[in-house]
Design an enzyme around this catalytic site. Structure first.
Site: not given
Ligand code: 3HC
Length: 287
Positions: A14, A34, A94, A99, A121, A142, A145, A154, A193
């Site tokens: 993503m 990263d 996730e 996070k 998500s 959000h 993909n 979203e 989702n």
């Protein structure tokens, strides 16, 4: 607030796409961060491949491609990425603890006016906001993909997110060429989702119960519902581990009825994660 520079955290499936659309369509300066050079290199290579597809179709010229690439600044240094950013978009794995840790770090490094958005998500935006001293400037953003092609973003309001934050993020998403919808309450799965994941879980259950073969399940949904991809192809495309993680959150946070099909758990244990490991419901090494 005017957004000039965006930092994208995570150069994965993503993150690389979000960084690309920010630089390509939004014409923003983007830093892409990263934690290892390998992840950065892979992300930049996915961006180059995608830009080459746009170039081969005449959507962008070679000069434009080089200009877009010049707007993307890859880095391993979190401080360098966020210290002059107006908007930070987090797209790391996730995992709620991971996070929260990065939200707290970013809160200490980013300018006080900066907005911190998560591409999560399913994880609570309110909880991520609580890891910072600026919960009014934390929201969900959000993407879908592949972010380069999917039109929707979203936007999720946490319990303390301000209307100004929502408005700024909405304008940025529109500048990136996206349509937006507002998720007024911070509830796992948001809109898409909440509907998609149970459908994918049921597709896996049909395989688990031996009711039909993957090819026929995908064919049925493609031809019967006009989906661009069958649900099991989509599962492989997104990643069986990601779908299992989202299902688990829906089950614990909303209702036990969202319980994951045992086949998904078994596939994750066997590292049959789909495209990213080469095998899932299908063999991707031959495609
Ligand atoms: N960058 C640029 N161009 C790309 C690209 C990329 N990353 N990927 C594909 N393309 C181009 C291809 O070159 C091709 O161009 P052409 O038509 O000129 O040849 C075109 O897009 C179509 O690609 P393909 O022929 O490879 O395949 P499809 O026609 O099946 O289209 C797709 C690909 C747009 C991904 C389509 O299959 C699709 O819409 N699939 C469903 C995706 C979906 O549901 N995404 C949402 C997942 S849920 C999610 O993300 C939420 C998360 O929280 C779980």
């Amino acid at each position: 607030m005017e957004v000039r520079k965006i930092a994208v955290l995570g150069a994965g499936l993503m993150g690389h796409g979000i960084a690309q659309v920010a630089a390509q369509f939004g014409k923003y300066q983007v830093s892409l961060r990263d934690i290892s050079q390998e992840f950065i290199d892979r992300g930049m290579s996915m961006i180059r491949n995608s830009l080459q597809k746009f170039q081969s179709k005449g959507v962008i010229s070679e000069t434009e491609m080089n200009e877009i690439l010049a707007r993307i600044h890859p880095t391993l240094d979190l401080n360098e990425a966020v210290s002059d950013a107006d908007l930070i978009i987090e797209a790391i794995p996730e995992n709620v603890e991971l996070k929260k840790k990065i939200f707290s770090e970013v809160d200490g490094l980013a300018p006080s006016h900066a907005i911190i958005a998560s591409n999560t998500s399913s994880i609570s935006i309110t909880e991520l906001g609580s890891a910072t001293k600026r919960p009014e400037k934390v929201c969900g953003m959000h993407f879908f993909n592949p972010p380069q092609l999917m039109k929707l973003v979203e936007i999720i309001k946490g319990a303390k997110t301000s209307d100004e934050t929502i408005e700024t993020v909405k304008q940025v998403a529109q500048k990136m060429g996206k349509e937006t919808v507002l998720v007024k309450k911070d509830c796992p799965g948001f809109i898409v989702n909440r509907i998609l994941i149970p459908a994918l879980n049921e597709a896996a259950a049909l395989v688990w119960e031996g009711i039909a073969d993957p090819e026929d399940i995908d064919k049925a949904i493609k031809l019967g519902l006009n989906w661009p991809m069958g649900p099991l192809t989509l599962l492989d495309y997104i990643g069986v581990d990601t779908i299992l993680a989202i299902t688990n959150v829906l089950e614990t946070e909303i209702d036990p009825k969202f319980k994951a099909c045992p086949l998904l758990k078994q596939m994750v244990r066997a590292r049959l994660l789909g495209r990213k490991t080469g095998k899932g419901f299908y063999d991707w090494t031959k495609k």
